[in-house]
Write a protein that holds these residues in place. Structure first.
Motif, PDB file in Angstrom:
ATOM      1  N   ARG A  68      -2.563   0.851  -9.263  1.00  0.00           N
ATOM      2  CA  ARG A  68      -3.501   0.297  -8.056  1.00  0.00           C
ATOM      3  C   ARG A  68      -2.840  -0.738  -7.472  1.00  0.00           C
ATOM      4  O   ARG A  68      -2.997  -0.763  -6.023  1.00  0.00           O
ATOM      5  CB  ARG A  68      -4.769  -0.208  -8.634  1.00  0.00           C
ATOM      6  N   PRO A  69      -2.285  -1.788  -7.878  1.00  0.00           N
ATOM      7  CA  PRO A  69      -1.714  -3.145  -7.069  1.00  0.00           C
ATOM      8  C   PRO A  69      -0.434  -2.441  -6.271  1.00  0.00           C
ATOM      9  O   PRO A  69      -0.432  -2.771  -5.018  1.00  0.00           O
ATOM     10  CB  PRO A  69      -1.144  -3.820  -8.082  1.00  0.00           C
ATOM     11  N   ALA A  70       0.087  -1.442  -6.590  1.00  0.00           N
ATOM     12  CA  ALA A  70       1.337  -1.192  -5.934  1.00  0.00           C
ATOM     13  C   ALA A  70       0.915  -0.263  -5.032  1.00  0.00           C
ATOM     14  O   ALA A  70       1.388  -0.509  -3.794  1.00  0.00           O
ATOM     15  CB  ALA A  70       2.397  -0.236  -6.739  1.00  0.00           C
ATOM     16  N   LEU A  71      -0.180   0.629  -5.314  1.00  0.00           N
ATOM     17  CA  LEU A  71      -0.506   1.550  -4.041  1.00  0.00           C
ATOM     18  C   LEU A  71      -1.300   0.803  -3.076  1.00  0.00           C
ATOM     19  O   LEU A  71      -1.255   1.042  -1.869  1.00  0.00           O
ATOM     20  CB  LEU A  71      -1.494   2.481  -4.695  1.00  0.00           C
ATOM     21  N   ALA A  72      -1.923  -0.243  -3.277  1.00  0.00           N
ATOM     22  CA  ALA A  72      -2.484  -1.231  -2.309  1.00  0.00           C
ATOM     23  C   ALA A  72      -1.644  -1.972  -1.416  1.00  0.00           C
ATOM     24  O   ALA A  72      -1.854  -2.237  -0.297  1.00  0.00           O
ATOM     25  CB  ALA A  72      -3.508  -2.161  -3.117  1.00  0.00           C
ATOM     26  N   GLU A  73      -0.414  -2.411  -2.088  1.00  0.00           N
ATOM     27  CA  GLU A  73       0.492  -2.933  -1.276  1.00  0.00           C
ATOM     28  C   GLU A  73       1.000  -1.807  -0.282  1.00  0.00           C
ATOM     29  O   GLU A  73       1.442  -2.278   0.868  1.00  0.00           O
ATOM     30  CB  GLU A  73       1.930  -3.549  -2.314  1.00  0.00           C
ATOM     31  N   ALA A  74       1.321  -0.715  -0.568  1.00  0.00           N
ATOM     32  CA  ALA A  74       2.136   0.186   0.102  1.00  0.00           C
ATOM     33  C   ALA A  74       0.990   0.988   1.171  1.00  0.00           C
ATOM     34  O   ALA A  74       1.171   1.057   2.405  1.00  0.00           O
ATOM     35  CB  ALA A  74       2.546   1.364  -0.739  1.00  0.00           C
ATOM     36  N   TRP A  75      -0.236   1.478   0.649  1.00  0.00           N
ATOM     37  CA  TRP A  75      -1.288   1.902   1.519  1.00  0.00           C
ATOM     38  C   TRP A  75      -2.465   1.191   2.174  1.00  0.00           C
ATOM     39  O   TRP A  75      -3.012   1.500   2.861  1.00  0.00           O
ATOM     40  CB  TRP A  75      -1.952   2.955   0.831  1.00  0.00           C
ATOM     41  N   GLY A  76      -2.564  -0.142   1.746  1.00  0.00           N
ATOM     42  CA  GLY A  76      -3.636  -1.020   2.029  1.00  0.00           C
ATOM     43  C   GLY A  76      -4.650  -0.897   1.055  1.00  0.00           C
ATOM     44  O   GLY A  76      -4.717  -0.119   0.223  1.00  0.00           O
ATOM     45  N   ALA A  77      -5.721  -1.416   1.313  1.00  0.00           N
ATOM     46  CA  ALA A  77      -7.087  -1.469   0.301  1.00  0.00           C
ATOM     47  C   ALA A  77      -7.442   0.155   0.365  1.00  0.00           C
ATOM     48  O   ALA A  77      -7.580   0.772   1.308  1.00  0.00           O
ATOM     49  CB  ALA A  77      -8.066  -2.302   1.064  1.00  0.00           C
ATOM     50  N   PRO A  78      -8.046   0.462  -0.837  1.00  0.00           N
ATOM     51  CA  PRO A  78      -8.745   1.800  -1.104  1.00  0.00           C
ATOM     52  C   PRO A  78      -9.830   2.060   0.051  1.00  0.00           C
ATOM     53  O   PRO A  78     -10.547   1.163   0.290  1.00  0.00           O
ATOM     54  CB  PRO A  78      -9.349   1.713  -2.429  1.00  0.00           C
ATOM     55  N   ASP A  79      -9.840   3.170   0.405  1.00  0.00           N
ATOM     56  CA  ASP A  79     -10.953   3.582   1.478  1.00  0.00           C
ATOM     57  C   ASP A  79     -11.930   4.737   0.965  1.00  0.00           C
ATOM     58  O   ASP A  79     -12.468   5.218   1.762  1.00  0.00           O
ATOM     59  CB  ASP A  79     -10.474   3.921   2.962  1.00  0.00           C
ATOM     60  N   GLY A  80     -11.823   5.078  -0.126  1.00  0.00           N
ATOM     61  CA  GLY A  80     -12.743   5.850  -0.996  1.00  0.00           C
ATOM     62  C   GLY A  80     -12.010   7.399  -0.749  1.00  0.00           C
ATOM     63  O   GLY A  80     -12.926   8.307  -1.075  1.00  0.00           O
ATOM     64  N   THR A  81     -10.848   7.721   0.053  1.00  0.00           N
ATOM     65  CA  THR A  81     -10.510   9.047   0.222  1.00  0.00           C
ATOM     66  C   THR A  81      -9.334   9.580  -0.793  1.00  0.00           C
ATOM     67  O   THR A  81      -8.546   8.815  -1.148  1.00  0.00           O
ATOM     68  CB  THR A  81      -9.841   9.074   1.674  1.00  0.00           C
ATOM     69  N   PRO A  82      -9.835  10.352  -1.530  1.00  0.00           N
ATOM     70  CA  PRO A  82      -8.970  11.344  -2.485  1.00  0.00           C
ATOM     71  C   PRO A  82      -7.584  11.670  -1.840  1.00  0.00           C
ATOM     72  O   PRO A  82      -7.765  11.928  -0.644  1.00  0.00           O
ATOM     73  CB  PRO A  82      -9.804  12.304  -3.066  1.00  0.00           C
ATOM     74  N   ARG A  83      -6.402  11.300  -2.366  1.00  0.00           N
ATOM     75  CA  ARG A  83      -5.156  11.975  -1.905  1.00  0.00           C
ATOM     76  C   ARG A  83      -4.348  12.631  -2.596  1.00  0.00           C
ATOM     77  O   ARG A  83      -4.659  12.498  -3.852  1.00  0.00           O
ATOM     78  CB  ARG A  83      -4.646  10.665  -1.204  1.00  0.00           C
ATOM     79  N   VAL A  84      -3.464  13.648  -2.086  1.00  0.00           N
ATOM     80  CA  VAL A  84      -2.576  14.170  -3.074  1.00  0.00           C
ATOM     81  C   VAL A  84      -1.296  13.472  -2.467  1.00  0.00           C
ATOM     82  O   VAL A  84      -0.850  13.706  -1.394  1.00  0.00           O
ATOM     83  CB  VAL A  84      -2.534  15.571  -3.019  1.00  0.00           C
ATOM     84  N   VAL A  85      -0.414  13.133  -3.457  1.00  0.00           N
ATOM     85  CA  VAL A  85       1.095  12.502  -3.091  1.00  0.00           C
ATOM     86  C   VAL A  85       2.102  13.034  -4.154  1.00  0.00           C
ATOM     87  O   VAL A  85       1.786  13.308  -5.258  1.00  0.00           O
ATOM     88  CB  VAL A  85       0.959  10.974  -3.053  1.00  0.00           C
ATOM     89  N   ALA A  86       3.412  13.272  -3.628  1.00  0.00           N
ATOM     90  CA  ALA A  86       4.324  13.551  -4.513  1.00  0.00           C
ATOM     91  C   ALA A  86       4.684  12.300  -5.599  1.00  0.00           C
ATOM     92  O   ALA A  86       4.671  11.562  -5.143  1.00  0.00           O
ATOM     93  CB  ALA A  86       5.685  14.011  -3.725  1.00  0.00           C
ATOM     94  N   LEU A  87       4.973  13.003  -6.795  1.00  0.00           N
ATOM     95  CA  LEU A  87       5.280  12.102  -7.891  1.00  0.00           C
ATOM     96  C   LEU A  87       6.454  11.236  -7.471  1.00  0.00           C
ATOM     97  O   LEU A  87       6.462  10.122  -7.765  1.00  0.00           O
ATOM     98  CB  LEU A  87       5.435  12.855  -9.216  1.00  0.00           C
ATOM     99  N   ARG A  88       7.322  11.970  -6.909  1.00  0.00           N
ATOM    100  CA  ARG A  88       8.554  11.217  -6.500  1.00  0.00           C
ATOM    101  C   ARG A  88       8.237  10.111  -5.602  1.00  0.00           C
ATOM    102  O   ARG A  88       8.923   8.999  -5.852  1.00  0.00           O
ATOM    103  CB  ARG A  88       9.573  12.080  -6.055  1.00  0.00           C
ATOM    104  N   GLU A  89       7.437  10.330  -4.855  1.00  0.00           N
ATOM    105  CA  GLU A  89       7.128   9.170  -3.709  1.00  0.00           C
ATOM    106  C   GLU A  89       6.237   7.979  -4.465  1.00  0.00           C
ATOM    107  O   GLU A  89       6.324   6.745  -4.137  1.00  0.00           O
ATOM    108  CB  GLU A  89       6.218   9.822  -2.368  1.00  0.00           C
ATOM    109  N   LEU A  90       5.430   8.458  -5.444  1.00  0.00           N
ATOM    110  CA  LEU A  90       4.507   7.348  -6.375  1.00  0.00           C
ATOM    111  C   LEU A  90       5.780   6.536  -6.905  1.00  0.00           C
ATOM    112  O   LEU A  90       5.581   5.280  -6.983  1.00  0.00           O
ATOM    113  CB  LEU A  90       3.597   8.156  -7.068  1.00  0.00           C
ATOM    114  N   LEU A  91       6.909   7.117  -7.593  1.00  0.00           N
ATOM    115  CA  LEU A  91       7.566   6.636  -8.380  1.00  0.00           C
ATOM    116  C   LEU A  91       8.437   5.535  -7.562  1.00  0.00           C
ATOM    117  O   LEU A  91       8.713   4.371  -7.845  1.00  0.00           O
ATOM    118  CB  LEU A  91       8.512   7.426  -9.125  1.00  0.00           C
ATOM    119  N   GLY A  92       8.518   5.816  -6.227  1.00  0.00           N
ATOM    120  CA  GLY A  92       9.202   5.024  -5.201  1.00  0.00           C
ATOM    121  C   GLY A  92       8.554   3.830  -4.982  1.00  0.00           C
ATOM    122  O   GLY A  92       8.929   2.862  -4.700  1.00  0.00           O
ATOM    123  N   ILE A  93       7.198   4.271  -4.561  1.00  0.00           N
ATOM    124  CA  ILE A  93       6.190   3.070  -4.223  1.00  0.00           C
ATOM    125  C   ILE A  93       6.057   2.080  -5.517  1.00  0.00           C
ATOM    126  O   ILE A  93       6.042   0.701  -5.337  1.00  0.00           O
ATOM    127  CB  ILE A  93       4.918   3.531  -4.205  1.00  0.00           C
TER     128      ILE A  93
END
Length: 393
Positions: free
Chosen positions: A137-162
């Motif tokens: 969650r801390p890493a995703l908040a840095e990249a995407w901003g605060a959670p907005d309640g919307t589920p997402r689908v993202v490539a695992l490779r991109e998640l690892l980059g984040i």
């Protein structure tokens, strides 16, 4: 939105790609029972594999896909194999270094497309509801901003980059030109180019400042703020640092604050130049004139040399009388056959500028000494220069 069926129910979520990749046209659930060979075949066909199993097994599957992608790319005659041709001599098929570069980029893009088919569902609060999933969650908040309640689908490779960027941001990059530890670290944010090529920073730290530059300097395209920080540490009383990327602006302000030089630096949002003139204007544009495949690549690739030509074309109008523009530029593009030295000098002349001097350095990164790198010949010959430019007499 992307759509799939699981357990007889239709489901959907927002597709998220920082790289700007298109959503897979077909998405199927996948779990630990899926063999790697079958997963690779489906990924090559453009089928998105939405992971429903153990998270750590998804990481293992991604590694297996990488091995298959790299193994396939090394087949004789494949795009990746042709891209390994020397970037200073003709390739086996008779093409030159520019063709070898484009084949290399083509192979990179194909590899990224295949590996990007392994998908992870992320909940609206940035959690990953899979077995043995880490708390990112801390890493995703840095990249995407605060959670907005919307589920997402993202490539695992991109998640690892984040997550990798999050760790670099915490640890920071040591920049010797900024002094001794611990006060010499730059902390790059996700999506902001990291100053890992320290040789160009050292040029800015070592070349004598022109007359009047201790009063004011402009840093065009500041990124992490590293060059603005170097100028401030050299005693420039006011630096105006510009960028048009909101992430870069925030990153620069935080780094300059951490380095205790923010009172000397005015960080502004601008496409190239701020208003006014300065005795010193510094710019480190992207070095390779090619189209960026993703927004994060825009710090490296500058299609049609847009930023370089924009800087040269506008420099004269922003230099004080007797001032200097410092252009930090690698000649890698010349060795790749993408831009000639004659073209660069012609742009300088057309802008009403002249070369006052040039200071050169050699790269020290690992790829420059790696014969297995597809662009090794060009990288081994590369020179990075600080061009001192002034108004033509």
């Amino acid at each position: 939105m992307i759509h799939w069926t699981h357990g007889g129910e239709d489901r959907s979520a927002r597709w998220h790609s920082e790289a700007g990749a298109a959503a897979p046209r077909r998405v199927v659930p996948a779990d630990d029972t899926l063999p790697a060979d079958a997963a690779y075949r489906m990924a090559c066909e453009g089928t998105g594999l939405l992971w429903q199993g153990d998270f750590q097994n998804a990481r293992h599957l991604l590694q297996a896909l990488m091995r298959r992608a790299d193994g396939r790319g090394r087949k004789p005659g494949g795009a990746r194999g042709r891209a390994k041709a020397s970037a200073s001599t003709p390739a086996p098929d008779g093409s030159g270094p520019a063709q070898a570069f484009h084949l290399h980029r083509q192979a990179q893009a194909q590899r990224a497309r295949v590996l990007g088919m392994l998908l992870i569902p992320v909940q609206g609060d940035h959690t990953i509801a899979l077995r043995r999933a880490p708390d990112w969650r801390p890493a995703l908040a840095e990249a995407w901003g605060a959670p907005d309640g919307t589920p997402r689908v993202v490539a695992l490779r991109e998640l690892l980059g984040i997550v990798g960027a999050h760790e670099w941001r915490k640890k920071g990059v040591e920049v010797p030109a900024l002094g001794t530890p611990p006060g010499n670290r730059i902390h790059p944010h996700y999506g902001v180019f990291s100053p890992v090529r320290g040789e160009y920073v050292e040029l800015v730290a070592q070349v004598p400042l022109p007359a009047g530059a201790k009063a004011l300097a402009f840093d065009i395209g500041t990124g992490t703020g590293v060059l603005a920080a170097v100028l401030a540490r050299r005693g420039v009383r006011r630096v105006v640092a510009t960028d048009q990327d909101p992430r870069a602006l925030q990153c620069a302000r935080e780094n300059l604050q951490r380095l205790s030089v923010l009172p000397q630096v005015d960080v502004q949002e601008a496409d190239l130049f701020p208003a006014g003139r300065a005795p010193l204007v510094v710019c480190n544009p992207p070095w390779v004139p090619a189209r960026a495949a993703a927004p994060i690549e825009r710090a490296v690739y500058d299609e049609d040399s847009r930023m370089l030509r924009g800087f040269l074309g506008g420099l004269g109008a922003h230099l004080e009388t007797g001032g200097e523009g410092w252009l930090i530029l690698s000649d890698l593009a010349e060795h790749l056959g993408l831009r000639s030295r004659a073209q660069l000098l012609a742009w300088i002349e057309e802008a009403g500028l002249r070369v006052l001097g040039r200071h050169d350095t050699r790269p020290r990164h690992g790829k420059a000494a790696d014969p297995a790198d597809p662009l090794h010949a060009a990288r081994a010959a590369e020179v990075t220069s600080l061009w001192r430019l002034g108004a033509a007499a």
